[in-house]
Design an enzyme around this catalytic site. Structure first.
Site, PDB file in Angstrom:
ATOM      1  CB  CYS A 128      34.520 -12.977  23.768  1.00 49.35           C
ATOM      2  SG  CYS A 128      35.930 -11.771  23.621  1.00 49.35           S
ATOM      3  CD  GLU A 143      32.791 -12.564  27.075  1.00 51.16           C
ATOM      4  OE1 GLU A 143      33.856 -11.910  26.317  1.00 51.16           O
ATOM      5  OE2 GLU A 143      33.374 -13.742  27.389  1.00 51.16           O
ATOM      6  CE  LYS A 188      34.335 -16.673  25.952  1.00 57.53           C
ATOM      7  NZ  LYS A 188      35.185 -15.472  26.611  1.00 57.53           N
ATOM      8  CB  VAL A 219      41.939  -8.167  25.888  1.00 54.96           C
ATOM      9  CG1 VAL A 219      41.091  -7.700  26.834  1.00 54.96           C
ATOM     10  CG2 VAL A 219      42.319  -9.713  25.904  1.00 54.96           C
TER      11      VAL A 219
HETATM   12  C1  ACM Z   1      37.249 -13.219  25.673  1.00 55.22           C
HETATM   13  O1  ACM Z   1      36.833 -14.278  25.365  1.00 55.22           O
HETATM   14  N1  ACM Z   1      36.609 -12.487  26.459  1.00 55.22           N
HETATM   15  C2  ACM Z   1      38.585 -12.699  25.068  1.00 55.22           C
END
Ligand code: ACM
Length: 271
Positions: free
Chosen positions: A147, A43, A114, A174
């Site tokens: 992510c 990402e 996203k 993370v």
């Molecule tokens: C994320 O969506 N970068 C944890």
């Protein structure tokens, strides 16, 4: 290569915050001469992740049509005859999106914005506004997610219902749960998934984020084909057998997609 197999992989590395051209040179050097159908990058692979605010994001985000980063990636794909999926800070007239681009030697084949923004992302990114979709490349049906979408099984399920064989999943993780969860996403949908995570840290005015690596390729039935280290750069490719993603049966009479009862899931589409 026959259409029933595909050579797929990821490149896990540590983007340097704000150093778009350095990160691009690093990716080009790492991927030049790689033999694959598709390689997945993390990402926000070129800008870094932990933006201070929307103004800072706006200075680093690029419009794909005029982006020198995108044109260099198209050239990289053309030179090596592969496809790339990369995270990308996408500036458009509609907003600035945390996006994933599917690129080949001719251009951008698909953009995913996203849907599930994580933590402070919603302070500077606009939420995704395009439907989930799949794209066929070299006989592989590819779906994109990013992510934190891992925590919303509806995303992988929607892509599976659209026929995805392979989910490409650029990440900047993370939290510790995604890789395990993606084994389940693959099992319950009978798909392959490539989670390309980054390593290293963003040490920024808002604080420090440490990214957890362990990029992963997972197979239908929840099999972990490969998991990279948490801390070191890694370029990995493997050959997958797509027929495994096209048989959704878990017993001769039980089928993961056919056995669904969507009439009992209607609350999923309520706000
Ligand atoms: C994320 O969506 N970068 C944890």
């Amino acid at each position: 290569m026959s259409h029933s197999t595909a050579k797929v992989g990821f490149y896990q590395f540590a983007p340097e915050f704000g150093a778009v051209s350095t990160n691009l040179s690093n990716v080009i050097a790492a991927l030049d001469q790689v033999d694959a159908d598709i390689i997945v990058l993390p990402e926000l692979a070129f800008t870094g992740y932990y933006f201070q605010d929307r103004d800072e994001l706006a200075t680093l985000a690029e419009e794909p049509a005029t982006s020198t980063t995108v044109s260099a990636l198209i050239q990289l794909c053309r030179d090596n005859n592969f496809h790339l999926v990369t995270g990308f800070a996408e500036k458009t007239e509609e907003g600035i999106f945390n996006s994933a681009l599917l690129i080949n030697g001719e251009g951008i084949l698909q953009t995913y914005r996203k849907l599930h923004l994580f933590n402070t992302e919603s302070e500077y990114f606009d939420p995704g506004n395009k439907p989930l979709q799949t794209c066929e490349i070299n006989g592989i049906k590819v779906g994109l997610m990013l992510c934190y979408d891992w925590a919303f099984p509806e995303v992988a399920r929607t892509l599976a219902l659209q026929g995805a064989d392979l989910i490409c999943h650029p990440s900047n993780l993370v939290l510790p749960w995604c890789q395990q969860a993606m084994l389940t996403r693959c099992m319950e949908n009978g798909v392959f998934a490539i989670t390309a995570n980054r390593i290293g840290s963003d040490i920024r005015p808002r604080g420090t984020l440490n990214f957890t690596g362990q990029s992963q390729i997972a197979a239908p039935k929840g099999v972990q084909l490969h998991r990279a280290s948490a801390t070191t750069e890694a370029l990995f490719t493997t050959t997958i057998n797509l027929s495994q993603a096209r048989d959704k049966k878990v017993t001769p009479l039980s089928d993961l997609l056919r056995d669904r009862r969507p009439e009992f899931y209607t609350c999923l589409t309520n706000k």
